[in-house]
Design a protein around this motif. Structure first.
Motif, short mmCIF file in Angstrom:
data_model
loop_
_atom_site.label_atom_id
_atom_site.label_comp_id
_atom_site.label_asym_id
_atom_site.label_seq_id
_atom_site.Cartn_x
_atom_site.Cartn_y
_atom_site.Cartn_z
N ASN A 73 -41.13 3.55 46.78
CA ASN A 73 -40.22 2.84 47.60
C ASN A 73 -39.90 3.65 48.95
O ASN A 73 -39.71 3.05 50.06
N GLU A 114 -43.02 4.30 51.26
CA GLU A 114 -43.17 2.98 51.95
C GLU A 114 -42.20 2.42 52.95
O GLU A 114 -42.86 1.76 53.76
N LYS A 138 -41.79 5.82 57.33
CA LYS A 138 -43.05 6.35 57.59
C LYS A 138 -42.81 7.72 58.33
O LYS A 138 -43.72 8.56 58.35
#
Length: 266
Positions: free
Chosen positions: A81, A84, A87
């Motif tokens: 999590n 994702e 970045k």
């Protein structure tokens, strides 16, 4: 198999074990409801074995788990999590607890845990709620090369995108004791690191663990690391460390210091 995130495969790289390891992992593979791949690897150091795992993996992310250690059930889900959602983060680690074998539970071990339990305690990191953010500004910290030298955690505590190795390279196979945080130093040059505030890994302490075995055979690891910092990180570190590295590795600086001393005496 108990992870709340189930889109995973298990890659086992066995460094030619002579105990019951292969029998155990074959039983695990038979019982598993996820893909399990077992590879036999010719022993050539822990870095080579870690890199073999990465090369054999098919997934988007790499999550190490050494044979001694335990993942809590939400570990992979929480790490995925974070990666994702941001970045700019190239590697996510977590706090870890300890499982101490009875024979290893002495005063030295308890003192070690007191000193090394929280590796980020003196870094004054930015806390974003679920995790603390570690950036390359850590190289300027006065605590950068102070104990604990490892500011992130053991490889069982972290996850990173497989594509990261295309940018920064694999683990150095010429190092025995400092290869994990040397790898993380390279990550910090190009990405941020996140340290989850939850303890999601249990790190086992016992008489035969690889860290203890390698400690007496680390050779010139720390000298190599100092020279590497001089060559690759010099402009990122604080002034005091710059001066120490110049005295240690720069012949012209050594000559300058010698001339200044002679002038003072003359």
């Amino acid at each position: 198999m108990s992870q709340t995130y189930d889109n995973i495969e298990v890659v086992i790289s066995d460094d030619s074990s002579i105990d019951d390891t292969l029998a155990i992992v074959k039983q695990f593979k038979k019982a598993a409801n996820i893909p399990v791949h077992i590879y036999t690897h010719k022993p050539s150091g822990i870095g080579a074995n870690w890199n073999n795992c990465i090369r054999k993996a098919n997934g988007k992310y790499i999550k190490f788990l050494f044979q001694d250690d335990i993942l809590l059930e939400t570990c992979i889900e929480k790490m995925v999590n974070v990666l994702e959602s941001n970045k700019k983060i190239g590697l996510v680690a977590c706090k870890r607890g300890f499982l101490v074998n009875t024979s290893f539970n002495d005063e030295d071990t308890r003192n070690w845990i007191n000193n090394y339990k929280d590796l980020q305690v003196n870094l004054n990191l930015r806390d974003l709620g679920d995790y603390q953010l570690l950036t390359k500004t850590v190289f300027r910290s006065n605590n950068f090369l102070k104990i604990p030298l490892n500011k992130i955690g053991e490889p069982s505590t972290y996850m990173f995108p497989e594509s990261l190795v295309n940018k920064i390279g694999f683990f150095r196979e010429d190092l025995k004791q400092v290869l994990d945080y040397e790898f993380c130093f390279r990550v910090l040059k190009v990405k941020h690191l996140a340290i989850l505030n939850d303890e999601l890994v249990k790190f086992r302490l016992h008489d035969n663990q690889a860290t203890k075995t390698n400690r007496g055979n680390d050779g010139n690891d720390y000298k190599i690391l100092d020279r590497l910092i001089y060559k690759e990180y010099f402009w990122l570190v604080n002034l005091k460390l710059k001066l120490r590295l110049l005295k240690q590795f720069n012949p012209y600086f050594k000559l300058l210091i010698s001339l200044i001393r002679k002038l003072k005496k003359g």
